[in-house]
Design an enzyme around this catalytic site. Structure first.
Site, PDB file in Angstrom:
ATOM      1  CG  HIS A  51      -2.105  -0.917   1.068  1.00 51.92           C
ATOM      2  ND1 HIS A  51      -2.044  -2.243   1.436  1.00 51.92           N
ATOM      3  CD2 HIS A  51      -3.354  -0.717   0.580  1.00 51.92           C
ATOM      4  CE1 HIS A  51      -3.220  -2.813   1.197  1.00 51.92           C
ATOM      5  NE2 HIS A  51      -4.026  -1.918   0.674  1.00 51.92           N
ATOM      6  N   GLY A  52       2.063   1.185   0.447  1.00 50.84           N
ATOM      7  CA  GLY A  52       2.913   2.367   0.463  1.00 50.84           C
ATOM      8  C   GLY A  52       4.172   2.138   1.262  1.00 50.84           C
TER       9      GLY A  52
END
Length: 214
Positions: A51-52
Site C-alpha cells: 500500500h505504500g
C-alpha cells in the site's frame, strides 16, 4: 465473524493474489506451526508495504498478521470455554458479539493505515479511550470532525442501505431479483434515488483520493 472471515470477504482480489503468489509459495500452512505463523506475518507485512513505503502501512499489515496468529492460537481455548459454559453459538447475540469484535479490531488497524505517523496513530487511540470524548455523541461535536450535516446524513443512510442488503443476503434473498419483481414505478424510484445519493456524496473540491498516493 472472525478476522479470517473478514479477509475472505474484503478486498478479495488482493488477498487472493497474496495467498497464491506469496503465502502458498512459502508453503502456507503445510509446515510446522512456527513456520506457518512466520508465513502469515510475512504475507501481511508485505501486503502493508504494497500500500505504500511507510511504516504506518507496514505496521497496519503487522497488526493484521498478529490478529491472525492470536486468533489461531487462542481458538482451542475459546472452544473449551464455550463447551464448559455451554454457550449457544447459533443465536444472534453470539454472532453480534463476534461482529463487534471484528469491527473494533479492524478499525484499530485502520487508524494506523490512515495516520501520517505511527505516533499520531497511538495518539488517536489514546484520545479514543478518553471518557471526556463521549460527550461528542451528545452534541454537535461530530460535525466538527470532518463531516458536515449533509455528509453525516448520507453516511447514516448509506449504512442503513448496506445493513439491509447484508440482511437480505444472509436470508438468501437476491436484491436484484427482489427489485425486479416490484412495480415499475417503485423500481425507477429506487434507481433515481441511488443516482441522487451518489451525486450528493460526490466530492467536487478536487481532494486527492487516498489510493492515488499508492
Amino acid at each position: 465473524m472472525f478476522l479470517k472471515d473478514f479477509w475472505r470477504r474484503w478486498h478479495i482480489s488482493l488477498s487472493t493474489w497474496f495467498r497464491d503468489y506469496l503465502y502458498i509459495p512459502l508453503r502456507g500452512s503445510r509446515c510446522s506451526t512456527w513456520k506457518k505463523y512466520r508465513n502469515i506475518m510475512i504475507t501481511f507485512v508485505v501486503s502493508g508495504l504494497w500500500h505504500g513505503a511507510s511504516l504506518t502501512f507496514v505496521f497496519w499489515g503487522f497488526i493484521h498478521g498478529a490478529y491472525q496468529l492470536l486468533e489461531d492460537f487462542i481458538a482451542p481455548y475459546v472452544e473449551r470455554i464455550i463447551t464448559k459454559l455451554k454457550i449457544n453459538t447459533t443465536v444472534f447475540s453470539w454472532k453480534l458479539l463476534r461482529i463487534l469484535k471484528t469491527f473494533i479490531l479492524v478499525d484499530i488497524a485502520w487508524i494506523f493505515f490512515r495516520a501520517d505517523r505511527i505516533s499520531s496513530a497511538f495518539y488517536i487511540l489514546k484520545k479514543s479511550l478518553d471518557l471526556d470524548n463521549i460527550g461528542l455523541i451528545l452534541n454537535d461535536g461530530l460535525y466538527q470532525m470532518g463531516l458536515d450535516t449533509k455528509n453525516m446524513n448520507i453516511l447514516l443512510f448509506s449504512i442503513l442501505i448496506l445493513a439491509l442488503v447484508s440482511y437480505m443476503k444472509e436470508k438468501g434473498k437476491n436484491l436484484y431479483s427482489w427489485l425486479s419483481s416490484q412495480n415499475l414505478a417503485f423500481r425507477y424510484a429506487v434507481y433515481w434515488g441511488a443516482v441522487v445519493l451518489i451525486l450528493f456524496s460526490l466530492d467536487i473540491t478536487g481532494q486527492e483520493f487516498i489510493y492515488f498516493q499508492f
